[in-house]
Design an enzyme around this catalytic site. Structure first.
Site, PDB file in Angstrom:
ATOM      1  N   GLY A  80     -15.182  -6.902  -6.759  1.00 12.22           N
ATOM      2  CA  GLY A  80     -15.586  -5.926  -5.766  1.00 12.22           C
ATOM      3  C   GLY A  80     -15.462  -4.477  -6.216  1.00 12.22           C
ATOM      4  N   ASP A 135     -14.422   5.571  -2.253  1.00  7.61           N
ATOM      5  CA  ASP A 135     -13.956   5.104  -3.564  1.00  7.61           C
ATOM      6  C   ASP A 135     -14.755   5.722  -4.700  1.00  7.61           C
ATOM      7  OD1 ASP A 135     -11.863   3.475  -2.716  1.00  7.61           O
ATOM      8  OD2 ASP A 135     -13.135   1.711  -2.501  1.00  7.61           O
ATOM      9  N   SER A 165       0.819  -1.218   0.000  1.00  4.79           N
ATOM     10  CA  SER A 165       0.000   0.000   0.000  1.00  4.79           C
ATOM     11  C   SER A 165       0.852   1.267   0.000  1.00  4.79           C
ATOM     12  CB  SER A 165      -0.914   0.014   1.226  1.00  4.79           C
ATOM     13  OG  SER A 165      -1.629   1.243   1.301  1.00  4.79           O
ATOM     14  N   ASN A 205     -16.923  -9.745 -17.957  1.00  8.76           N
ATOM     15  CA  ASN A 205     -16.078 -10.392 -16.962  1.00  8.76           C
ATOM     16  C   ASN A 205     -15.731 -11.783 -17.472  1.00  8.76           C
ATOM     17  OD1 ASN A 205     -14.970 -10.122 -14.135  1.00  8.76           O
ATOM     18  ND2 ASN A 205     -16.089 -12.048 -13.911  1.00  8.76           N
ATOM     19  N   TRP A 239     -18.811 -15.276 -16.758  1.00  7.52           N
ATOM     20  CA  TRP A 239     -20.028 -14.692 -17.322  1.00  7.52           C
ATOM     21  C   TRP A 239     -21.100 -14.467 -16.252  1.00  7.52           C
ATOM     22  CZ3 TRP A 239     -22.560 -11.976 -20.619  1.00  7.52           C
ATOM     23  CH2 TRP A 239     -23.916 -12.170 -20.854  1.00  7.52           C
ATOM     24  N   GLU A 240     -21.245 -15.391 -15.318  1.00 12.34           N
ATOM     25  CA  GLU A 240     -22.304 -15.291 -14.325  1.00 12.34           C
ATOM     26  C   GLU A 240     -22.164 -14.030 -13.476  1.00 12.34           C
ATOM     27  OE1 GLU A 240     -20.540 -17.981 -14.950  1.00 12.34           O
ATOM     28  OE2 GLU A 240     -22.092 -19.269 -15.847  1.00 12.34           O
ATOM     29  N   LYS A 289     -13.493  -4.989   2.428  1.00 17.51           N
ATOM     30  CA  LYS A 289     -14.429  -3.866   2.357  1.00 17.51           C
ATOM     31  C   LYS A 289     -15.878  -4.262   2.642  1.00 17.51           C
ATOM     32  CE  LYS A 289     -11.634  -1.163  -0.879  1.00 17.51           C
ATOM     33  NZ  LYS A 289     -11.625  -0.418  -2.157  1.00 17.51           N
ATOM     34  N   THR A 338      -8.708  -2.403   2.431  1.00 19.22           N
ATOM     35  CA  THR A 338      -8.628  -2.800   1.037  1.00 19.22           C
ATOM     36  C   THR A 338      -9.387  -4.107   0.846  1.00 19.22           C
ATOM     37  OG1 THR A 338      -6.624  -4.112   1.349  1.00 19.22           O
ATOM     38  CG2 THR A 338      -6.322  -1.772   0.931  1.00 19.22           C
ATOM     39  N   GLY A 341      -5.139   4.102 -11.693  1.00 19.53           N
ATOM     40  CA  GLY A 341      -5.717   4.195 -10.368  1.00 19.53           C
ATOM     41  C   GLY A 341      -4.941   4.984  -9.343  1.00 19.53           C
ATOM     42  N   VAL A 370      -8.272   1.085 -13.139  1.00 14.25           N
ATOM     43  CA  VAL A 370      -8.348   1.198 -11.691  1.00 14.25           C
ATOM     44  C   VAL A 370      -7.043   0.787 -11.016  1.00 14.25           C
ATOM     45  CG1 VAL A 370      -9.461   0.229  -9.636  1.00 14.25           C
ATOM     46  CG2 VAL A 370     -10.841   1.023 -11.537  1.00 14.25           C
TER      47      VAL A 370
END
Length: 310
Positions: A151, A123, A36, A172, A175-176, A87, A83, A272, A248
């Protein structure tokens, strides 16, 4: 002897071995968290504002979060960031939630008052400020192609929706997950009576160049492509026209592959690091009540990342 040099983290169980007389305690919780860049940024802000405080990297596995939080409160911590993957679990531990934490279903900033936890999500608002700084655009005016459904992608897609974005495409590898996020946003649109275009797109269709969302902004929110193109090479075919690109994730020493590739093609792109800056500035303001010294925080962050601001 506990090493708290740059890049190191301390286990939450070892915090009681430390002593910081007269200093307010803050930190960032994660697993892992040694990477971090928040500590140098936040400690530069404390110094700039004349505050006696320190900010630690604290290693907390998700299964130990509730116990770790009890210890932080006992030791007098005034607040912390967290992080992934903490979260969502942190949301369940906060007694009070700001509206964005409730809507985005995650907490990344905690403020402690009289032993009680208040949970915030900086965020979404931090990302919006990063976009405005980098591109001079308003979220509600953008059609956004979201690459990822984990997330961070979920939180930012939800934030874009609630800020008035009416066009969202979501993809993604699994797919689900893309389908689930798209259906959630579609249901919100129906409940609100809002005309919205929210469409899940199969990853394979993009790889085969069978789909090309007419988006204004490409938002990449996966862990793929940090060190190189990895599994993102297919995105190159989308990098044209006036597309804006926001990654990001962020690189040390230089921008990510996606940002560099977009800039080579003459597109505006950012990664990001700017999100980290602006969400951290909002967290600082929540904790201290002080206006965040943004340029001081920016320079400390750039130095820690070995970067120059684009």
């Amino acid at each position: 002897m506990i090493d708290l040099s740059h890049g190191s983290a301390i286990r939450w169980q070892d915090l009681r071995q430390l002593s910081f007389p007269g200093r307010s305690l803050y930190g960032v919780l994660g697993h892992p968290v040694g990477h971090s860049l928040s500590p140098p940024m936040q400690e530069a802000a404390f110094r700039d504002c004349g505050l006696s405080a320190c900010y630690l990297r604290i290693e907390v596995p998700e299964a130990e979060l509730a116990e770790a939080v009890q210890e932080l409160v006992r030791l007098g911590f005034r607040g912390w960031n967290c992080t992934l993957p903490l979260k969502r679990a942190m949301k369940g531990l906060a007694g009070w939630l700001d509206p964005w934490a409730s809507l985005l279903d995650t907490v990344n900033t905690v403020c402690v008052h009289e032993g009680k936890l208040a949970g915030w999500n900086t965020d979404g608002p931090g990302w919006e400020q990063a976009l405005r700084e980098a591109f001079g655009v308003d979220l509600s005016a953008l059609g956004i192609f979201v690459v990822g459904a984990g997330g961070t992608a979920q939180a930012l897609a939800r934030y874009a929706f609630w800020r008035g974005c009416s066009k969202l495409w979501i993809t993604n590898r699994t797919w689900e997950k893309a389908l689930q996020l798209a259906r959630e946003l579609q249901e919100w649109a129906r409940e609100l009576g809002r005309p919205s275009w929210i469409e899940p797109i199969r990853w394979e269709a993009l790889e085969r160049a069978q789909a090309k969302p007419p988006a204004d902004l490409l938002l990449h929110a996966t862990s793929v492509g940090l060190e190189g193109e990895g599994g993102l090479a297919f995105l190159s075919s989308l990098l044209e026209g006036k597309l804006l690109v926001y990654d990001v994730v962020y690189g040390r020493g230089k921008p990510t592959w996606l940002v560099e590739e977009a800039q080579k093609r003459g597109l505006q792109a950012a990664d990001g690091l700017s999100l980290l800056l602006h969400q951290g500035a909002l967290a600082f303001q929540i904790w201290t009540g002080c206006d965040p010294p943004l340029e001081t925080m920016r320079q400390a962050l750039l130095s820690a990342a070995g970067r120059k601001w684009n």
